[in-house]
Motif scaffolding. Structure first.
Motif, PDB file in Angstrom:
ATOM      1  N   MET A  14       0.839  -1.191   0.000  1.00 12.15           N
ATOM      2  CA  MET A  14       0.000   0.000   0.000  1.00 12.15           C
ATOM      3  C   MET A  14       0.880   1.250   0.000  1.00 12.15           C
ATOM      4  O   MET A  14       1.854   1.328   0.742  1.00 12.15           O
ATOM      5  N   PRO A  15       0.577   2.234  -0.857  1.00 12.98           N
ATOM      6  CA  PRO A  15       1.378   3.463  -0.901  1.00 12.98           C
ATOM      7  C   PRO A  15       1.366   4.203   0.424  1.00 12.98           C
ATOM      8  O   PRO A  15       0.500   3.987   1.281  1.00 12.98           O
ATOM      9  N   TRP A  16       2.324   5.125   0.552  1.00 14.72           N
ATOM     10  CA  TRP A  16       2.466   5.867   1.796  1.00 14.72           C
ATOM     11  C   TRP A  16       1.217   6.659   2.138  1.00 14.72           C
ATOM     12  O   TRP A  16       0.930   6.906   3.304  1.00 14.72           O
ATOM     13  N   HIS A  17       0.437   7.080   1.128  1.00 14.20           N
ATOM     14  CA  HIS A  17      -0.764   7.859   1.414  1.00 14.20           C
ATOM     15  C   HIS A  17      -1.967   6.977   1.730  1.00 14.20           C
ATOM     16  O   HIS A  17      -3.042   7.481   2.029  1.00 14.20           O
ATOM     17  N   LYS A  18      -1.765   5.632   1.677  1.00 13.24           N
ATOM     18  CA  LYS A  18      -2.775   4.642   2.101  1.00 13.24           C
ATOM     19  C   LYS A  18      -4.091   4.792   1.336  1.00 13.24           C
ATOM     20  O   LYS A  18      -5.180   4.658   1.888  1.00 13.24           O
ATOM     21  N   LEU A  19      -3.983   5.057   0.037  1.00 12.72           N
ATOM     22  CA  LEU A  19      -5.155   5.226  -0.795  1.00 12.72           C
ATOM     23  C   LEU A  19      -5.093   4.262  -1.980  1.00 12.72           C
ATOM     24  O   LEU A  19      -4.026   3.873  -2.425  1.00 12.72           O
ATOM     25  N   GLY A  20      -6.244   3.853  -2.504  1.00 12.94           N
ATOM     26  CA  GLY A  20      -6.278   3.108  -3.747  1.00 12.94           C
ATOM     27  C   GLY A  20      -6.660   1.653  -3.631  1.00 12.94           C
ATOM     28  O   GLY A  20      -6.821   1.100  -2.544  1.00 12.94           O
ATOM     29  N   SER A  21      -6.825   1.006  -4.818  1.00 10.76           N
ATOM     30  CA  SER A  21      -7.168  -0.410  -4.935  1.00 10.76           C
ATOM     31  C   SER A  21      -5.966  -1.177  -5.467  1.00 10.76           C
ATOM     32  O   SER A  21      -5.300  -0.736  -6.413  1.00 10.76           O
ATOM     33  N   LEU A 167      10.884  12.174  -2.835  1.00  7.36           N
ATOM     34  CA  LEU A 167      11.681  13.372  -3.111  1.00  7.36           C
ATOM     35  C   LEU A 167      11.961  13.441  -4.604  1.00  7.36           C
ATOM     36  O   LEU A 167      12.431  12.468  -5.203  1.00  7.36           O
ATOM     37  N   ALA A 168      11.662  14.586  -5.211  1.00  4.77           N
ATOM     38  CA  ALA A 168      11.904  14.778  -6.643  1.00  4.77           C
ATOM     39  C   ALA A 168      13.395  14.828  -6.923  1.00  4.77           C
ATOM     40  O   ALA A 168      14.181  15.347  -6.118  1.00  4.77           O
ATOM     41  N   ILE A 169      13.788  14.291  -8.069  1.00  4.89           N
ATOM     42  CA  ILE A 169      15.185  14.245  -8.488  1.00  4.89           C
ATOM     43  C   ILE A 169      15.363  15.149  -9.692  1.00  4.89           C
ATOM     44  O   ILE A 169      14.643  15.024 -10.685  1.00  4.89           O
ATOM     45  N   SER A 170      16.326  16.057  -9.638  1.00  4.19           N
ATOM     46  CA  SER A 170      16.600  16.917 -10.775  1.00  4.19           C
ATOM     47  C   SER A 170      17.183  16.099 -11.918  1.00  4.19           C
ATOM     48  O   SER A 170      18.000  15.205 -11.707  1.00  4.19           O
ATOM     49  N   ILE A 171      16.773  16.428 -13.142  1.00  5.18           N
ATOM     50  CA  ILE A 171      17.300  15.717 -14.302  1.00  5.18           C
ATOM     51  C   ILE A 171      18.536  16.414 -14.867  1.00  5.18           C
ATOM     52  O   ILE A 171      19.184  15.897 -15.773  1.00  5.18           O
ATOM     53  N   SER A 172      18.841  17.599 -14.321  1.00  3.83           N
ATOM     54  CA  SER A 172      20.019  18.342 -14.771  1.00  3.83           C
ATOM     55  C   SER A 172      20.293  19.399 -13.714  1.00  3.83           C
ATOM     56  O   SER A 172      19.800  19.325 -12.590  1.00  3.83           O
ATOM     57  N   THR A 278      11.119  15.540   4.604  1.00  4.19           N
ATOM     58  CA  THR A 278      10.288  14.763   3.676  1.00  4.19           C
ATOM     59  C   THR A 278       9.261  13.934   4.441  1.00  4.19           C
ATOM     60  O   THR A 278       8.116  13.790   3.990  1.00  4.19           O
ATOM     61  N   GLU A 279       9.632  13.407   5.607  1.00  2.11           N
ATOM     62  CA  GLU A 279       8.657  12.658   6.403  1.00  2.11           C
ATOM     63  C   GLU A 279       7.590  13.592   6.976  1.00  2.11           C
ATOM     64  O   GLU A 279       6.403  13.242   6.993  1.00  2.11           O
ATOM     65  N   PHE A 280       7.997  14.762   7.417  1.00  2.00           N
ATOM     66  CA  PHE A 280       7.045  15.731   7.946  1.00  2.00           C
ATOM     67  C   PHE A 280       6.012  16.105   6.881  1.00  2.00           C
ATOM     68  O   PHE A 280       4.799  16.098   7.123  1.00  2.00           O
ATOM     69  N   VAL A 281       6.481  16.395   5.659  1.00  2.00           N
ATOM     70  CA  VAL A 281       5.582  16.794   4.575  1.00  2.00           C
ATOM     71  C   VAL A 281       4.693  15.634   4.139  1.00  2.00           C
ATOM     72  O   VAL A 281       3.473  15.789   3.958  1.00  2.00           O
ATOM     73  N   ASP A 282       5.273  14.442   3.964  1.00  2.00           N
ATOM     74  CA  ASP A 282       4.527  13.303   3.427  1.00  2.00           C
ATOM     75  C   ASP A 282       3.575  12.664   4.431  1.00  2.00           C
ATOM     76  O   ASP A 282       2.537  12.126   4.043  1.00  2.00           O
ATOM     77  N   HIS A 283       3.936  12.705   5.721  1.00  2.00           N
ATOM     78  CA  HIS A 283       3.182  11.924   6.696  1.00  2.00           C
ATOM     79  C   HIS A 283       2.615  12.707   7.877  1.00  2.00           C
ATOM     80  O   HIS A 283       1.614  12.297   8.461  1.00  2.00           O
ATOM     81  N   GLU A 284       3.252  13.799   8.262  1.00  2.00           N
ATOM     82  CA  GLU A 284       2.915  14.428   9.540  1.00  2.00           C
ATOM     83  C   GLU A 284       2.282  15.803   9.442  1.00  2.00           C
ATOM     84  O   GLU A 284       1.568  16.215  10.352  1.00  2.00           O
ATOM     85  N   LYS A 285       2.540  16.529   8.390  1.00  2.00           N
ATOM     86  CA  LYS A 285       2.032  17.895   8.290  1.00  2.00           C
ATOM     87  C   LYS A 285       0.511  17.901   8.303  1.00  2.00           C
ATOM     88  O   LYS A 285      -0.122  17.048   7.689  1.00  2.00           O
ATOM     89  N   ARG A 286      -0.068  18.863   8.982  1.00  2.00           N
ATOM     90  CA  ARG A 286      -1.517  18.945   9.073  1.00  2.00           C
ATOM     91  C   ARG A 286      -2.122  19.126   7.691  1.00  2.00           C
ATOM     92  O   ARG A 286      -1.655  19.919   6.875  1.00  2.00           O
ATOM     93  N   SER A 296      -0.400  17.985  -2.105  1.00  2.00           N
ATOM     94  CA  SER A 296       0.591  18.980  -1.711  1.00  2.00           C
ATOM     95  C   SER A 296       2.007  18.421  -1.802  1.00  2.00           C
ATOM     96  O   SER A 296       2.924  19.086  -2.296  1.00  2.00           O
ATOM     97  N   ALA A 297       2.196  17.189  -1.329  1.00  2.00           N
ATOM     98  CA  ALA A 297       3.529  16.591  -1.286  1.00  2.00           C
ATOM     99  C   ALA A 297       4.101  16.350  -2.669  1.00  2.00           C
ATOM    100  O   ALA A 297       5.320  16.420  -2.873  1.00  2.00           O
ATOM    101  N   TRP A 298       3.234  16.055  -3.638  1.00  2.00           N
ATOM    102  CA  TRP A 298       3.706  15.791  -4.992  1.00  2.00           C
ATOM    103  C   TRP A 298       3.708  17.030  -5.880  1.00  2.00           C
ATOM    104  O   TRP A 298       4.607  17.203  -6.690  1.00  2.00           O
ATOM    105  N   PHE A 299       2.690  17.883  -5.735  1.00  2.00           N
ATOM    106  CA  PHE A 299       2.489  18.930  -6.715  1.00  2.00           C
ATOM    107  C   PHE A 299       2.412  20.343  -6.138  1.00  2.00           C
ATOM    108  O   PHE A 299       2.455  21.302  -6.913  1.00  2.00           O
ATOM    109  N   GLY A 300       2.253  20.477  -4.844  1.00  2.00           N
ATOM    110  CA  GLY A 300       1.982  21.789  -4.272  1.00  2.00           C
ATOM    111  C   GLY A 300       3.035  22.314  -3.320  1.00  2.00           C
ATOM    112  O   GLY A 300       4.241  22.145  -3.511  1.00  2.00           O
ATOM    113  N   HIS A 301       2.545  22.935  -2.242  1.00  2.00           N
ATOM    114  CA  HIS A 301       3.430  23.578  -1.276  1.00  2.00           C
ATOM    115  C   HIS A 301       4.390  22.582  -0.631  1.00  2.00           C
ATOM    116  O   HIS A 301       5.556  22.906  -0.364  1.00  2.00           O
ATOM    117  N   GLY A 302       3.911  21.360  -0.387  1.00  2.00           N
ATOM    118  CA  GLY A 302       4.783  20.355   0.217  1.00  2.00           C
ATOM    119  C   GLY A 302       5.959  20.025  -0.668  1.00  2.00           C
ATOM    120  O   GLY A 302       7.096  19.863  -0.189  1.00  2.00           O
TER     121      GLY A 302
END
Length: 318
Positions: A14-21, A167-172, A278-286, A296-302
């Motif tokens: 199960m993904p870290w966000h605990k969503l899906g089938s 965590l996003a990885i720069s391609i250059s 990264t743990e705070f943003v992905d798992h703990e932030k309100r 937020s963690a993938w596309f927004g402020h996170g």
């Protein structure tokens, strides 16, 4: 309360966000499209307005179109005539040759905000361990939105196994670290793959940086300075109450309460500082819901906060 995530599918744990089938490995793209909620199209129709007059009261606004779902008829956004739609199926088909020829494995795909945002994530097969058997795996994320919130974006992403931090990885050396195609331009998957490179170079560079961070010991003073730089907005600098709870939580994760924080790679290191963010943003932030946190963690402020943390951590070894 309505959910941001309308539907999602995944394979493996199960993904870290605990969503899906859950799906079995090796499912064809048709199954992915069905289970991930991507088996519909984005249609467009002219914007109409009512003048209130008795004759020809309903007129069209020729410069604008409404985008709507083919399955439900629900409106997604209003766009200009030059707007190029990226269909849900195109997000999945981007990975077709990568999974069949290059050994990539689709791991998750889905729909956010009722179809306004869609994505798919595939594991590249790249994997590296730091000291203490601290393993991270490489992925490619492709996402798009039709509500004006983002361009079609492709980027490498790492997932740390012990805690599922992303965590996003720069391609250059590019600051954005991703391939972004505005909707004023046609979607060309082959051109995107060429820009990404689909090679080991970005991954090797990223993990070398993580290795250097894992070897850089930091003092408590440096740690506190790091958290203030990352978690306090510039307009709140000098405000003693700004970010107090967030900083306290991140420090707690860093000092032993975080998953993997006791590993040799993280304990009292710059890598540990980065992972606490990264743990705070992905798992703990309100967040209102887990779906909002994921967005937020993938596309927004996170995501912005994690990029800021990476830059701050790398500055400690510059």
């Amino acid at each position: 309360m309505s959910h941001l995530v309308e539907s999602m599918a995944y394979v493996g744990d199960m993904p870290w966000h605990k969503l899906g089938s859950r799906l079995e490995k090796g499912m064809p793209l048709e199954v992915w499209a069905d289970k991930a909620g991507l088996n519909w199209e984005i249609n467009r129709s002219p914007v109409m307005f009512d003048t209130g007059q008795e004759k020809e009261s309903l007129l069209s606004f020729e410069d604008k179109s409404v985008l709507y779902r083919s399955d439900t008829g629900n409106a997604l956004s209003v766009v200009g005539q030059r707007y190029n739609v990226v269909q849900p199926r195109e997000i999945l088909e981007f990975y077709k040759d990568l999974t069949e020829v290059s050994g990539f494995e689709l791991e998750t795909a889905g729909v956010l905000k009722g179809g306004k945002k869609i994505w798919a994530l595939a594991r590249t097969g790249q994997s590296t361990s730091l000291k203490g058997n601290d393993t991270s795996n490489g992925y490619v994320l492709l996402a798009t939105a039709c509500d004006g919130s983002m361009a079609t974006t492709a980027q490498f992403t790492s997932v740390r196994v012990v805690c599922n931090n992303t965590l996003a990885i720069s391609i250059s050396q590019d600051k954005e670290g991703a391939v972004k195609i505005p909707h004023s331009t046609s979607f060309d998957p082959e051109a995107i793959k060429k820009q990404l490179g689909i090679s080991v170079s970005s991954w090797d560079t990223f993990m070398y940086q993580m290795k250097i961070l894992s070897e850089r010991k930091v003092s408590l003073k440096e740690a506190r300075s790091f958290y203030h730089e990352v978690l306090i907005p510039p307009h709140n600098l000098g405000n003693d109450n700004a970010g107090v709870k967030s900083i306290a939580k991140a420090i707690s994760l860093y000092e032993g309460n975080g998953r993997g924080s006791q590993l040799e790679s993280s304990r009292h290191t710059a890598y540990g500082l980065l992972n606490s963010i990264t743990e705070f943003v992905d798992h703990e932030k309100r967040a209102i819901t887990a779906e909002h946190r994921m967005d937020s963690a993938w596309f927004g402020h996170g995501a912005t906060t994690k990029k800021k943390a990476l830059d701050a951590a790398l500055s400690l070894v510059a």
